[in-house]
Structures are given as structure tokens and as C-alpha cells.
Write a protein that holds these residues in place. Structure first.
Motif, mmCIF file in Angstrom:
data_model
loop_
_atom_site.group_PDB
_atom_site.id
_atom_site.type_symbol
_atom_site.label_atom_id
_atom_site.label_comp_id
_atom_site.label_asym_id
_atom_site.label_seq_id
_atom_site.Cartn_x
_atom_site.Cartn_y
_atom_site.Cartn_z
ATOM 1 N N HIS A 121 0.805 -1.235 0.000
ATOM 2 C CA HIS A 121 0.000 0.000 0.000
ATOM 3 C C HIS A 121 0.831 1.275 0.000
ATOM 4 O O HIS A 121 0.308 2.372 0.186
ATOM 5 C CB HIS A 121 -0.982 -0.027 1.172
ATOM 6 N N PRO B 157 -0.543 3.877 -5.225
ATOM 7 C CA PRO B 157 -1.726 3.624 -4.403
ATOM 8 C C PRO B 157 -2.195 4.875 -3.671
ATOM 9 O O PRO B 157 -3.337 4.956 -3.233
ATOM 10 C CB PRO B 157 -1.268 2.571 -3.384
ATOM 11 N N LYS C 68 -5.559 7.937 -6.876
ATOM 12 C CA LYS C 68 -6.252 7.085 -7.840
ATOM 13 C C LYS C 68 -5.811 7.374 -9.264
ATOM 14 O O LYS C 68 -5.495 8.516 -9.600
ATOM 15 C CB LYS C 68 -7.756 7.316 -7.724
ATOM 16 N N GLU D 240 -5.521 2.114 -7.244
ATOM 17 C CA GLU D 240 -6.976 2.104 -7.469
ATOM 18 C C GLU D 240 -7.261 2.862 -8.748
ATOM 19 O O GLU D 240 -6.681 3.915 -8.990
ATOM 20 C CB GLU D 240 -7.710 2.804 -6.313
ATOM 21 N N GLU E 247 -9.883 4.991 -10.863
ATOM 22 C CA GLU E 247 -11.115 5.779 -10.698
ATOM 23 C C GLU E 247 -12.256 5.078 -11.445
ATOM 24 O O GLU E 247 -12.166 4.857 -12.659
ATOM 25 C CB GLU E 247 -10.857 7.176 -11.309
ATOM 26 N N LYS F 157 -14.079 -3.418 -8.420
ATOM 27 C CA LYS F 157 -13.549 -3.883 -7.120
ATOM 28 C C LYS F 157 -13.263 -5.368 -7.244
ATOM 29 O O LYS F 157 -14.096 -6.126 -7.718
ATOM 30 C CB LYS F 157 -14.589 -3.654 -6.009
ATOM 31 N N GLU G 136 -11.253 -9.680 -2.241
ATOM 32 C CA GLU G 136 -10.202 -9.330 -1.279
ATOM 33 C C GLU G 136 -9.928 -10.483 -0.329
ATOM 34 O O GLU G 136 -10.771 -10.847 0.476
ATOM 35 C CB GLU G 136 -10.611 -8.082 -0.481
ATOM 36 N N ARG H 135 -4.890 -9.255 -8.225
ATOM 37 C CA ARG H 135 -5.662 -8.110 -8.741
ATOM 38 C C ARG H 135 -5.410 -7.811 -10.213
ATOM 39 O O ARG H 135 -6.220 -7.191 -10.870
ATOM 40 C CB ARG H 135 -5.378 -6.855 -7.903
#
Ligand code: F6P
Length: 353
Positions: A174, A194, A197, A226, A228, A232, A235, A248
Motif C-alpha cells: 500500500h 496507491p 487514484k 486504485e 477511478e 472492485k 479481497e 488483482r
């Protein structure tokens, strides 16, 4: 009888761990201690699996990647009777002290053991993510970025030949440090972090403008970026509650977006665990060796609950609690450096206005 010090390596391995082990063993032996390698991180402190580490058996670790004593993502505080088992192993192995080498998770366990049980622990920070706030750099990062930078040069060669946009997805969890440094060093045209976005239109504009100028474009994205309005993904969490990011396929998604938005043929690559293997760079070898030696000195000084940190060019002790309190993420000053280098048209227009 000699006093005995255990050491363990926890979390994702990274280049430099073997050099830190080597430095610590060399120093501890010179101070009259004997050393034990606890196998596979905190798991070994639960099962009590350990073997001797001596000057002789760590001598040839000077240039080797990985960790000779194994690692795991075991969290004793998430296991029934875990902390008690760790304390029991301390006694059974007759440890005067333990040197856990790891990132925020591994060292977070050490911080709790010190706070809740006054355990004799001294931490060594490591992580290719470079996201520990109390230290300027962690070993593992320099090697990971050097490998990714080399991958970018290779991608650019093939991309230029085919007039393509090339997307490289890098690790880093992250915190965007790996993507940031790789992107800057490799001359990327867009870097996805991260910490902010990905704006699809802006990404497309940057790629298009670069491709118009050079007939090739390079995008570097962090695995935890991420998008925009993007989908999703499922997880899955590890024992420390962190999302497992490898599923991902962010690089692939970004490549599809670029192709859709610009019509430029695009390919992607994910460097993944390649960044964690191989010989450590000079910087990582020296930093890791110094960290191991300094940790051994802190053990000798009985500075329990401390971690070795790099501040400027000095190795200083900081409290484990402080070191694991918050993650170090990419700051806005870096966004501005990136925006200058990546020549994103909208941002340039905003600046000019
Ligand atoms: O924390 C180091 C790291 O390499 C991250 O950058 C990455 O998300 C993760 O470990 C991968 O973990 P694993 O080796 O368990 O797949």
C-alpha cells in the motif's frame, strides 16, 4: 555458559536478510554470545524449531539473496496459545534475546511482546516496500527497484520496436515507493501509485502524448493502485489482515484501459517475486550488514524494545512501538516531482493557467 541470542526473519523475504544475519552473528560472536537461527519467522518461535548460526556457517552469505533461516507470515497473536508458545520457546531455547528481522507485521509482533511481556527483543527493519516510517530506507528496496528499473529498459526496447505502450506492474503493497522510484529512474510516462487514484483520462493523455513524441510509452503501476471507477476485486486477507494483492492483475487492467482509450497497441508485464530474488545491490548489502551489527550491539547494551534505524547515514536506535505505529507512504512533494517528469498534459495546463 555463553549467552544465547536467537534471530528470525518474518514476512516476505527480501535481498539483504542474509547479510543482516551475517553481520549480527559476526558481531555477537565477537562479543562472546552464541547464536540460533529460528526457522521460518514467528512460526519457529511457536514450534521451537531452531539451529545454530556460527561465523563459519554464515560466512558465505555475503552476497546471497533470500534468507538462510526461512520465513513465514505467521502471526502468533492470531493463533490460540500463540504468544504463550513464543514465551515458552524463549525459555526452552534459553534465549537471552531475540532479533526479529522484518517489516511492520513481524516487528509489530515484537513490539507487542515487549510491551505486554517485557520480552528481550531488538528489531531489524527490512522490506522491499520501504514503508517503515522510523527509518529513511529499508534494505531490500534498492535491489527491488534496481531489478524493476532494468525490466523497464527491456520493456522499452521491445515496445519501441513495435511502437507499443508497455505497462509494468510492480510490488510495494500500500505504499507507492517501488513504483515511484522505478518510474522516475526508468523515465516512465505515467506512474500509478496507491496514494492517488488513476484518472483514466489523464493516463490516456499521458500515454498518447508520449507515443506521439517517441512512438513508445512506458507506464509503471503499483500493485495496489486504485482505478477511478474501476472494478472492485475479490479481497483475500493474510494473518496480519493485509489484502493479498497478487490476484488483482492491475497491470493487465491498465493495459486494457490504455488500448481502449488511445487505440495504441499495449502489452503488460508483472515483475512480482523476481524483485525479491537475486544478489542484493551494494547499498542493500552495506545497509543490511550495518543493521545486523548495530542490532547485536543493542542486544549487548540491553536496549530491549528498540529497532535499528537509518537516519541520514547513521544507524540509530528507535522504539519498536514508534517504528510500527504508522506506514510511510508517498508524500505530495513526490507527486509534484512526478508531474514535472511525466509531463501529464492536463497537469501542465493547470500549472500554466
Ligand atoms: O511486503 C513485501 C511484498 O513483496 C509486497 O510488496 C507484496 O504485496 C507481498 O510481499 C507479496 O507477498 P507474498 O510473497 O506472500 O506473495
Amino acid at each position: 555458559m555463553k549467552k544465547r541470542v536467537g534471530m528470525l526473519t518474518g514476512g516476505g523475504d527480501c535481498p539483504g536478510l542474509n547479510q543482516a544475519i551475517r553481520g549480527a552473528v559476526f558481531k555477537l560472536e565477537s562479543l562472546g554470545y552464541e547464536c540460533l537461527g529460528i526457522e521460518e519467522g514467528w512460526k519457529g518461535m511457536i514450534t521451537g524449531k531452531a539451529s545454530p548460526l556460527t561465523r563459519d556457517n554464515v560466512e558465505d552469505l555475503a552476497s546471497r539473496g533470500g534468507t538462510a533461516i526461512g520465513t513465514s507470515r505467521t502471526n502468533p497473536f492470531k493463533k490460540d496459545g500463540g504468544p504463550e508458545a513464543v514465551l515458552q520457546t524463549f525459555k526452552k531455547l534459553k534465549l537471552e534475546a531475540l532479533i526479529p528481522m522484518g517489516g511492520e507485521d513481524t516487528l509489530g509482533v515484537a513490539a507487542r511482546l515487549f510491551k505486554e511481556h517485557a520480552s528481550h527483543v531488538v528489531g531489524v527493519p527490512k522490506t522491499m516496500d520501504n514503508d517503515l516510517s522510523a527509518t529513511d530506507f529499508t534494505f531490500g528496496f534498492d535491489t527491488a527497484v534496481t531489478v524493476a528499473m532494468d525490466a523497464c529498459a527491456r520493456l522499452l526496447d521491445t515496445g519501441r520496436s513495435h511502437r507499443r505502450c508497455m505497462v509494468l506492474e510492480v510490488m510495494g503493497r500500500h505504499a507507492g515507493w517501488v513504483a515511484l522510484y522505478t518510474g522516475i529512474a526508468a523515465g516512465a510516462d505515467y506512474v500509478g501509485l496507491p496514494e492517488r487514484k488513476v484518472d483514466v483520462k489523464e493516463l490516456a493523455r499521458a500515454v498518447q502524448a508520449a507515443h506521439d513524441r517517441k512512438k513508445v510509452a512506458l507506464v509503471v503501476v503499483s500493485e495496489a493502485v486504485e482505478i477511478e471507477g474501476g472494478p472492485k476485486k475479490r479481497e483475500e486477507l493474510d494473518e496480519f489482515g493485509h489484502m493479498i494483492l497478487q490476484e488483482r492483475e492491475v497491470g493487465e487492467q491498465i493495459a486494457e484501459i490504455v488500448e481502449e482509450e488511445t487505440g495504441i497497441e499495449t502489452r503488460h508485464a508483472t515483475i512480482g517475486h523476481i524483485q525479491r530474488g537475486g544478489h542484493p545491490t551494494l547499498f542493500d548489502r552495506i545497509l543490511a550488514t550495518r543493521a545486523g551489527i548495530r542490532a547485536a550491539e543493542l542486544v549487548h547494551e540491553k536496549r530491549w524494545g528498540q529497532m535499528v534505524a537509518l537516519r541520514g547515514n547513521d544507524m540509530v536506535p528507535v522504539s519498536l512501538e514508534e517504528a510500527t505505529a504508522k506506514l510511510k507512504t508517498v508524500t505530495p512533494e513526490w507527486f509534484s516531482i512526478l508531474d514535472t517528469l511525466c509531463r501529464t498534459p492536463r497537469r501542465e495546463a493547470v500549472r500554466a493557467a
